[in-house]
Design an enzyme around this catalytic site. Structure first.
Site, PDB file in Angstrom:
ATOM      1  N   PRO A 192       1.308  35.104  82.795  1.00 31.83           N
ATOM      2  CA  PRO A 192       1.042  35.219  84.227  1.00 31.83           C
ATOM      3  C   PRO A 192      -0.160  34.361  84.627  1.00 31.83           C
ATOM      4  O   PRO A 192      -1.118  34.248  83.864  1.00 31.83           O
ATOM      5  CB  PRO A 192       0.700  36.698  84.420  1.00 31.83           C
ATOM      6  CG  PRO A 192       1.196  37.391  83.212  1.00 31.83           C
ATOM      7  CD  PRO A 192       1.238  36.399  82.115  1.00 31.83           C
ATOM      8  N   THR A 194      -0.392  31.152  85.062  1.00 27.14           N
ATOM      9  CA  THR A 194      -0.537  29.827  84.469  1.00 27.14           C
ATOM     10  C   THR A 194      -0.085  28.722  85.416  1.00 27.14           C
ATOM     11  O   THR A 194      -0.177  27.553  85.083  1.00 27.14           O
ATOM     12  CB  THR A 194       0.265  29.722  83.157  1.00 27.14           C
ATOM     13  OG1 THR A 194       1.546  30.321  83.361  1.00 27.14           O
ATOM     14  CG2 THR A 194      -0.453  30.432  82.033  1.00 27.14           C
ATOM     15  N   THR A 197       4.509  29.308  89.744  1.00 30.92           N
ATOM     16  CA  THR A 197       4.847  29.242  91.161  1.00 30.92           C
ATOM     17  C   THR A 197       4.299  27.960  91.764  1.00 30.92           C
ATOM     18  O   THR A 197       4.980  27.257  92.520  1.00 30.92           O
ATOM     19  CB  THR A 197       4.254  30.461  91.904  1.00 30.92           C
ATOM     20  OG1 THR A 197       4.610  31.637  91.188  1.00 30.92           O
ATOM     21  CG2 THR A 197       4.775  30.547  93.305  1.00 30.92           C
ATOM     22  N   HIS A 412      -6.640  28.910  60.128  1.00 35.67           N
ATOM     23  CA  HIS A 412      -5.246  29.200  59.793  1.00 35.67           C
ATOM     24  C   HIS A 412      -4.336  28.044  60.225  1.00 35.67           C
ATOM     25  O   HIS A 412      -3.544  27.531  59.431  1.00 35.67           O
ATOM     26  CB  HIS A 412      -4.842  30.504  60.488  1.00 35.67           C
ATOM     27  CG  HIS A 412      -3.433  30.926  60.239  1.00 35.67           C
ATOM     28  ND1 HIS A 412      -3.104  31.988  59.430  1.00 35.67           N
ATOM     29  CD2 HIS A 412      -2.257  30.436  60.705  1.00 35.67           C
ATOM     30  CE1 HIS A 412      -1.798  32.128  59.407  1.00 35.67           C
ATOM     31  NE2 HIS A 412      -1.247  31.199  60.178  1.00 35.67           N
ATOM     32  N   GLU A 413      -4.485  27.630  61.456  1.00 30.50           N
ATOM     33  CA  GLU A 413      -3.606  26.576  61.976  1.00 30.50           C
ATOM     34  C   GLU A 413      -3.861  25.239  61.291  1.00 30.50           C
ATOM     35  O   GLU A 413      -2.919  24.507  60.970  1.00 30.50           O
ATOM     36  CB  GLU A 413      -3.762  26.431  63.491  1.00 30.50           C
ATOM     37  CG  GLU A 413      -3.319  27.645  64.304  1.00 30.50           C
ATOM     38  CD  GLU A 413      -1.909  28.111  63.964  1.00 30.50           C
ATOM     39  OE1 GLU A 413      -1.070  27.281  63.564  1.00 30.50           O
ATOM     40  OE2 GLU A 413      -1.653  29.329  64.073  1.00 30.50           O
TER      41      GLU A 413
HETATM   42  P1  ADP Z   1       2.211  32.157  87.973  1.00 34.44           P
HETATM   43  O1  ADP Z   1       3.297  31.923  88.955  1.00 34.44           O
HETATM   44  O2  ADP Z   1       2.406  31.412  86.680  1.00 34.44           O
HETATM   45  O3  ADP Z   1       1.899  33.586  87.728  1.00 34.44           O
HETATM   46  P2  ADP Z   1       0.675  30.995  90.037  1.00 34.44           P
HETATM   47  O4  ADP Z   1       1.343  29.695  90.212  1.00 34.44           O
HETATM   48  O5  ADP Z   1       1.043  32.062  90.999  1.00 34.44           O
HETATM   49  O6  ADP Z   1       0.875  31.526  88.570  1.00 34.44           O
HETATM   50  O7  ADP Z   1      -0.884  30.749  90.036  1.00 34.44           O
HETATM   51  C1  ADP Z   1      -1.754  31.518  90.798  1.00 34.44           C
HETATM   52  C2  ADP Z   1      -2.935  30.691  91.251  1.00 34.44           C
HETATM   53  O8  ADP Z   1      -3.726  30.282  90.144  1.00 34.44           O
HETATM   54  C3  ADP Z   1      -2.532  29.403  91.922  1.00 34.44           C
HETATM   55  O9  ADP Z   1      -2.305  29.598  93.273  1.00 34.44           O
HETATM   56  C4  ADP Z   1      -3.731  28.515  91.674  1.00 34.44           C
HETATM   57  O10 ADP Z   1      -4.742  28.748  92.612  1.00 34.44           O
HETATM   58  C5  ADP Z   1      -4.213  28.981  90.342  1.00 34.44           C
HETATM   59  N1  ADP Z   1      -3.695  28.123  89.268  1.00 34.44           N
HETATM   60  C6  ADP Z   1      -2.890  28.508  88.251  1.00 34.44           C
HETATM   61  N2  ADP Z   1      -2.607  27.479  87.435  1.00 34.44           N
HETATM   62  C7  ADP Z   1      -3.225  26.407  87.959  1.00 34.44           C
HETATM   63  C8  ADP Z   1      -3.299  25.027  87.586  1.00 34.44           C
HETATM   64  N3  ADP Z   1      -2.681  24.569  86.493  1.00 34.44           N
HETATM   65  N4  ADP Z   1      -4.026  24.215  88.366  1.00 34.44           N
HETATM   66  C9  ADP Z   1      -4.649  24.671  89.454  1.00 34.44           C
HETATM   67  N5  ADP Z   1      -4.617  25.933  89.865  1.00 34.44           N
HETATM   68  C10 ADP Z   1      -3.928  26.815  89.138  1.00 34.44           C
HETATM   69 ZN    ZN Z   2       0.680  30.748  60.574  1.00 31.87          ZN
HETATM   70 MG    MG Z   3       3.856  33.501  90.201  1.00 32.85          MG
END
Ligand code: ADP
Ligand code: ZN
Ligand code: MG
Length: 584
Positions: A192, A194, A197, A412-413
């Site tokens: 979550p 990352t 969206t 480890h890695e």
């Molecule tokens: P997910 O959908 O994977 O749960 P989101 O896309 O909803 O995550 O991310 C939530 C917020 O976190 C985004 O609106 C942004 O502000 C921030 N964020 C997450 N990943 C990034 C990224 N790689 N670069 C910049 N901002 C990010």
């Molecule tokens: Zn291993």
């Molecule tokens: Mg999301």
């Protein structure tokens, strides 16, 4: 719209009230009627004062006098009563006097109540239809989604994987003229926060097409069929606009593996899932519609969803490593007034933070600075914000544990990577990381196996050594008492390979060239086989430890570098490898 609906409700309410008033009025009229004795009635009869007698089967009859007064008296229940009355010029009605009007009003009351109910049901239907409609479900397109790849920091691999999708959305004709089939569905998976969206929005933004988003949980409703109908509406709406990105967040809510225990809920989910699959196969390549979906767990999804022609491209969006974290912090601090802030250092301190958590950190710091009416966001704001964001943990303690875990993971890695570099130089170690992912809880080492039809005994032994490299490094560095559970998966794979070598591939002594499966029915002693497997793996483990011991310098140097950078790529490894070679 609303006014019409309201009128539909008011009219029956008014008629119902009116008819109820009349109905009560009539009854009140009759409640006011007094009983008179039969003798008095006969008296009225002889005085010719009676105009009508309402003659029914009830114990009482109603009598209307010529002056309009009405009273009740006992039904004499005599034969020829009617004839007697008629002969005396009295009108006889065989219904009760209240019946006619009260039946009318009763009927009108009933009709209005019924129509009121219909109106209510309809209007509630309208609202539930409103809920059905995608409009009210927040799937209104974000036309020209204002996000681009510049808003997604880090995640270079994921971005690269969706580049061609953007191009396809821009010119779908180009691809179809080559007969190229674009993936209809793309699944973004990863922890979550990352940026899944965000990445989907950026695809729509880069391609300049509308973005329709809904969450899987919106489709899972108490009422069967609602989810399926929402899916259809979502697609209908998107198709109405030509090119589009349809984004379904939390797709696991509808696309979870079907379990055998069938409940009502899973029926509903199946319907929704089927609707989605039908819709996905229901448009052709030229339309330029791409469906993106996000999930935290790819392995939870039903295979039906992952088949070719459906969600057949899977892109991992992983937690950011050091460089990526620095980029994300920079991005979110870009338009903020900062002073004396060492972003590099913050990137180091925020190991295992997701993009969302980093964004949160920066935001908390900004709020703190604002509360203080400080001109700038400074380092100490970040410090405070950091404690807030990781609240619930004793900060120092946590850092200490983390640091130790990081070190164990790194050794480890690197153990795996080093053994791979030495024993299987033709396999390219493309990535070593201590950032956890679905590929491995602590970290993982990714190597690209050599393409070959057969695997020989020598190769399999070396593969076992690579798998044992992680554990061997742990033991070598931290001591036999401090080995961890981190090798769990490695050992499982080792056992599998060793067992197959000895029981299936004819590479062992105990049953030689015989195949274990064929011998299954015979009650053979399996201890010997287990012993042979153990001996094989034990020996290889010793060999692995020896190898790492002789490479301890590289092991330490690489680990140092991995701890620093969190992810090492082929180039980093190659360099160190050759450095060592020249040293040796
Ligand atoms: P997910 O959908 O994977 O749960 P989101 O896309 O909803 O995550 O991310 C939530 C917020 O976190 C985004 O609106 C942004 O502000 C921030 N964020 C997450 N990943 C990034 C990224 N790689 N670069 C910049 N901002 C990010
Ligand atoms: Zn291993
Ligand atoms: Mg999301």
């Amino acid at each position: 719209m609303n006014k019409i609906k309201k009128k539909q409700i008011y009219i029956p309410i008014i008629t119902a009230v009116i008819s109820l008033v009349f109905l009560l009025g009539i009854n009140y009229n009759f409640m006011g009627t007094k009983d008179k004795s039969y003798v008095e009635f006969l008296n009225d009869m002889s005085k010719k004062k009676v105009s009508t007698v309402y003659f029914t089967d009830t114990p009482k009859i109603k009598v209307k006098l010529s002056d309009g007064k009405i009273y009740e008296t006992d039904n004499p229940r005599i034969d020829n009563f009617k004839e007697t009355l008629l002969k005396q010029g009295v009108e006889v009605s065989e219904t009760s006097p209240s019946d006619a009007p009260s039946i009318i009003f009763m009927a009108s009351f009933m009709i209005s109540i019924i129509s009121l109910m219909i109106a209510l049901i309809r209007s509630s239907n309208i609202t539930s239809k409103g809920m059905l409609s995608v409009d009210s479900l927040d799937a209104s397109a974000i036309e020209n989604a204002p996000f681009t790849f510049n808003d997604v920091a880090g995640n270079e691999e994921a971005k690269e994987s969706v580049m061609d999708i953007v191009d396809f959305l821009k010119n779908p004709e180009k691809y179809s003229s080559y007969g190229a089939r674009m993936p209809r569905g793309i699944i973004l998976y990863g922890d979550p926060g990352t940026g899944k969206t965000l990445l989907a929005k950026a695809v729509a933004g880069e391609a300049n097409v509308p973005f329709y988003a809904m969450s899987g949980s919106d489709f899972v409703q108490v009422y069967v069929g609602v989810g399926a109908s929402r899916i259809r509406q979502l697609f209908k709406k998107a198709k109405g606009h030509g090119k589009a990105v349809i984004f379904i967040d939390e797709i696991d809510a509808i696309g979870k593996k079907r379990d055998n225990s069938k409940t009502g809920g899973s029926d509903e989910r199946d319907q929704t899932l089927n609707a989605l699959l039908t819709e996905m196969s229901g448009f052709n390549e030229k339309e330029g519609i791409i469906i993106m979906a996000a999930t935290n767990r790819l392995d939870m999804l039903d295979e039906a969803l992952l088949r070719p022609g459906r969600f057949d491209r899977h892109i991992e969006v992983s937690l950011p490593d050091l460089t990526a974290r620095e980029k994300i912090l920079n991005l979110h601090l870009k338009n903020k007034p900062i002073k004396d802030m060492n972003i590099k250092e913050w990137a180091q301190k925020t190991a295992y933070f997701s993009g969302a958590k980093l964004e949160n950190l920066v935001n908390e710091a900004a709020i703190l600075a604002c509360k203080e009416e400080s001109k700038f966001i400074e380092n100490y704001h970040m410090d405070k914000a950091f404690s807030i964001v990781v609240a619930g943990y004793e900060k120092q303690n946590r850092d200490y544990i983390k640091e130790k875990d990081r070190k164990i993971t790194a050794f480890h890695e690197v153990g795996h990577a080093l053994v791979s570099l030495k024993m299987l130089p033709n396999e390219k170690v493309s990535k070593v990381t201590i950032i956890p992912s679905t590929k491995g809880a602590g970290g993982y080492t990714l190597s690209i196996p050599e393409d070959s039809l057969y695997q020989n005994k020598d190769y399999l032994k070396k593969r076992i050594m690579v798998l044992l490299g992680g554990r061997a490094a742990e033991e070598l560095i931290f001591g036999a008492d401090y080995i961890t559970t981190g090798a769990h998966n490695d050992l499982k794979q080792c056992t599998n390979i060793a067992f197959h070598m000895i029981t299936q591939y004819g590479m062992g002594e105990t049953i030689g060239l015989l195949n274990m499966q064929e011998l299954m029915n015979l009650n053979i002693n399996k201890d010997n086989i287990i012993n042979e497997c153990k001996e094989l793996v034990d020996n290889l483990y010793e060999e692995t430890k020896q190898l790492l011991k002789s490479e301890e310098e590289s092991l330490n140097a690489l680990t140092e570098k991995l701890l620093q950078k969190e992810t090492l790529h082929y180039e980093d490894l190659e360099m160190l490898g050759t450095v060592h070679e020249t040293l040796a």
